[in-house]
Enzyme design. Structure first.
Site, PDB file in Angstrom:
ATOM      1  CG  MET A   1      -1.896  -1.162   1.198  1.00 63.86           C
ATOM      2  SD  MET A   1      -3.430  -0.815   2.037  1.00 63.86           S
ATOM      3  CE  MET A   1      -2.840  -0.500   3.687  1.00 63.86           C
ATOM      4  N   GLY A   2       2.116   1.104  -0.433  1.00 65.08           N
ATOM      5  CA  GLY A   2       3.012   2.268  -0.486  1.00 65.08           C
ATOM      6  C   GLY A   2       3.561   2.620   0.886  1.00 65.08           C
TER       7      GLY A   2
ATOM      8  CD  GLU B   1      15.772  -2.204   4.783  1.00 68.47           C
ATOM      9  OE1 GLU B   1      15.905  -1.214   4.038  1.00 68.47           O
ATOM     10  OE2 GLU B   1      16.205  -3.342   4.493  1.00 68.47           O
TER      11      GLU B   1
ATOM     12  CG  HIS C   1       7.020  -2.067   2.151  1.00 71.38           C
ATOM     13  ND1 HIS C   1       6.885  -0.837   2.752  1.00 71.38           N
ATOM     14  CD2 HIS C   1       5.834  -2.696   2.323  1.00 71.38           C
ATOM     15  CE1 HIS C   1       5.673  -0.725   3.264  1.00 71.38           C
ATOM     16  NE2 HIS C   1       5.015  -1.836   3.028  1.00 71.38           N
TER      17      HIS C   1
ATOM     18  CD  GLN D   1      -6.142  -3.526   2.513  1.00 67.14           C
ATOM     19  OE1 GLN D   1      -6.088  -4.004   1.380  1.00 67.14           O
ATOM     20  NE2 GLN D   1      -5.129  -3.634   3.373  1.00 67.14           N
TER      21      GLN D   1
ATOM     22  CD  GLN E   1      -2.011  -8.761   4.407  1.00 70.86           C
ATOM     23  OE1 GLN E   1      -2.842  -7.877   4.485  1.00 70.86           O
ATOM     24  NE2 GLN E   1      -0.751  -8.508   4.121  1.00 70.86           N
TER      25      GLN E   1
HETATM   26  P1  AMP Z   1       1.510  -2.887   3.530  1.00 73.61           P
HETATM   27  O1  AMP Z   1       2.072  -1.887   2.584  1.00 73.61           O
HETATM   28  O2  AMP Z   1       1.550  -2.474   4.955  1.00 73.61           O
HETATM   29  O3  AMP Z   1       0.185  -3.426   3.070  1.00 73.61           O
HETATM   30  O4  AMP Z   1       2.493  -4.127   3.465  1.00 73.61           O
HETATM   31  C1  AMP Z   1       2.873  -4.734   2.256  1.00 73.61           C
HETATM   32  C2  AMP Z   1       3.621  -6.002   2.570  1.00 73.61           C
HETATM   33  O5  AMP Z   1       4.765  -5.693   3.349  1.00 73.61           O
HETATM   34  C3  AMP Z   1       2.782  -6.996   3.385  1.00 73.61           C
HETATM   35  O6  AMP Z   1       3.037  -8.314   2.931  1.00 73.61           O
HETATM   36  C4  AMP Z   1       3.294  -6.788   4.785  1.00 73.61           C
HETATM   37  O7  AMP Z   1       3.166  -7.921   5.611  1.00 73.61           O
HETATM   38  C5  AMP Z   1       4.753  -6.477   4.519  1.00 73.61           C
HETATM   39  N1  AMP Z   1       5.349  -5.716   5.624  1.00 73.61           N
HETATM   40  C6  AMP Z   1       4.903  -4.557   6.190  1.00 73.61           C
HETATM   41  N2  AMP Z   1       5.688  -4.211   7.236  1.00 73.61           N
HETATM   42  C7  AMP Z   1       6.651  -5.166   7.321  1.00 73.61           C
HETATM   43  C8  AMP Z   1       7.761  -5.388   8.211  1.00 73.61           C
HETATM   44  N3  AMP Z   1       8.037  -4.555   9.207  1.00 73.61           N
HETATM   45  N4  AMP Z   1       8.518  -6.475   8.004  1.00 73.61           N
HETATM   46  C9  AMP Z   1       8.248  -7.347   6.999  1.00 73.61           C
HETATM   47  N5  AMP Z   1       7.229  -7.209   6.145  1.00 73.61           N
HETATM   48  C10 AMP Z   1       6.433  -6.124   6.305  1.00 73.61           C
END
Ligand code: AMP
Length: 280
Positions: free
Chosen positions: A30-31, A35, A37, A61, A153
């Site tokens: 989601m942008g 680190e 990502h 969501q 998730q």
């Molecule tokens: P989001 O942008 O928050 O929807 O996350 C996108 C992807 O990055 C999802 O698969 C999250 O689980 C993963 N993600 C977000 N934060 C972290 C983190 N601190 N460590 C590892 N993966 C992450």
């Protein structure tokens, strides 16, 4: 690196890679790239030929409209960060590209999506599962990566891929923490310096529980209590849940006898913070 806004253009670009027999890898986001990502991007890149990242703040969501409004991203900065890791294509569509007028279809989920986040955020996982399925269909990746940070998730998506017989391998990416231990998240930037310092009780509690588990403690209640005690040291922290679950079923367990996770969600200054550690 190329950035696409339209489904048609992206499909055309990907068609050529597919005709060349390239293995396509997808990183859904989601942008507000951080680190966490980027570590997923690096892991993905090692496992495919062409890396695609989508950036889409998916309105369906967000059960809380205020949370959606506050979810601000900086697309230019995100694109620069992804480019620096060698991501090949970014897909950053507008909301109407994904949900044109008249859109009316959704994925329905059951057991894995009911508790924990499912309970606190009704409809959240249905929104996630629907948008991820749409993106899977647009991009048709061979492989996709999801972070263990959002452990429920991850399990929902693994189940979805298995149930719908999608030919996509799901990779798991390790949870990445900041130097002080806080799990990286786009929402961390909403914390004041005080709130941020208070929120460290979450990771400290979890890591203490994990150490106790490694030292032989198998009783879930005792492990959950270690986290609760840590969180209760700060009056400002509101607990949504602290639960030890079996990794595969996400069923609550009383004794840690198989691969498990200790899941925590707590609110600091109204910001919901998710974290978890592995138990075994
Ligand atoms: P989001 O942008 O928050 O929807 O996350 C996108 C992807 O990055 C999802 O698969 C999250 O689980 C993963 N993600 C977000 N934060 C972290 C983190 N601190 N460590 C590892 N993966 C992450």
């Amino acid at each position: 690196m190329k950035v696409y806004k339209q489904v048609k253009e992206l499909r055309e670009a990907l068609r050529n890679y597919k005709l060349d027999g390239k293995k396509i890898g997808l990183l859904p986001t989601m942008g507000a790239i951080h680190e966490g990502h980027l570590s997923l991007a690096r892991q993905l890149k090692k496992n495919c030929d062409v890396t695609v990242c989508y950036i889409f703040v998916n309105p369906t969501q967000f059960n809380n409209p205020l949370d959606y409004e506050k979810y601000v991203i900086n697309l230019d900065q995100d694109i620069a960060l992804l480019a620096s890791e060698g991501v090949d294509l970014v897909f950053a569509p507008d909301v109407h590209e994904i949900y044109p007028a008249g859109f009316q279809t959704a994925i329905s989920l059951a057991k894995l999506a009911v508790n924990y986040e499912g309970e606190f955020r009704p409809g959240h996982f249905e929104g996630v599962a629907t948008v991820v399925t749409i993106m899977f269909n647009i991009i048709q990746p061979d492989i996709a990566i999801f972070g263990e940070k959002d452990f429920q998730q991850l399990r929902v998506i693994e189940q979805l891929v298995s149930d719908l017989k999608l030919e996509i391998e799901i990779l798991r990416g390790k949870l990445i923490r900041d130097a002080d231990g806080l799990a990286l998240s786009a929402r961390n930037s909403r914390l004041s310096p005080t709130g941020r310092a208070q929120s460290l009780k979450i990771s400290r509690g979890l890591l203490a529980a994990q150490r106790a588990n490694h030292a032989g403690e198998r009783n879930s209640q005792k492990l959950e209590d270690i986290v609760r005690t840590s969180l209760q040291e700060e009056a400002n922290i509101e607990i949504d849940y602290i639960t030890a679950v079996e990794e595969r079923t996400l069923d609550r367990i009383t004794e840690i006898t198989q691969p498990s996770r200790l899941l925590v969600v707590a609110r600091v200054e109204g910001v919901r913070l998710l974290d978890n550690v592995e138990l075994g």
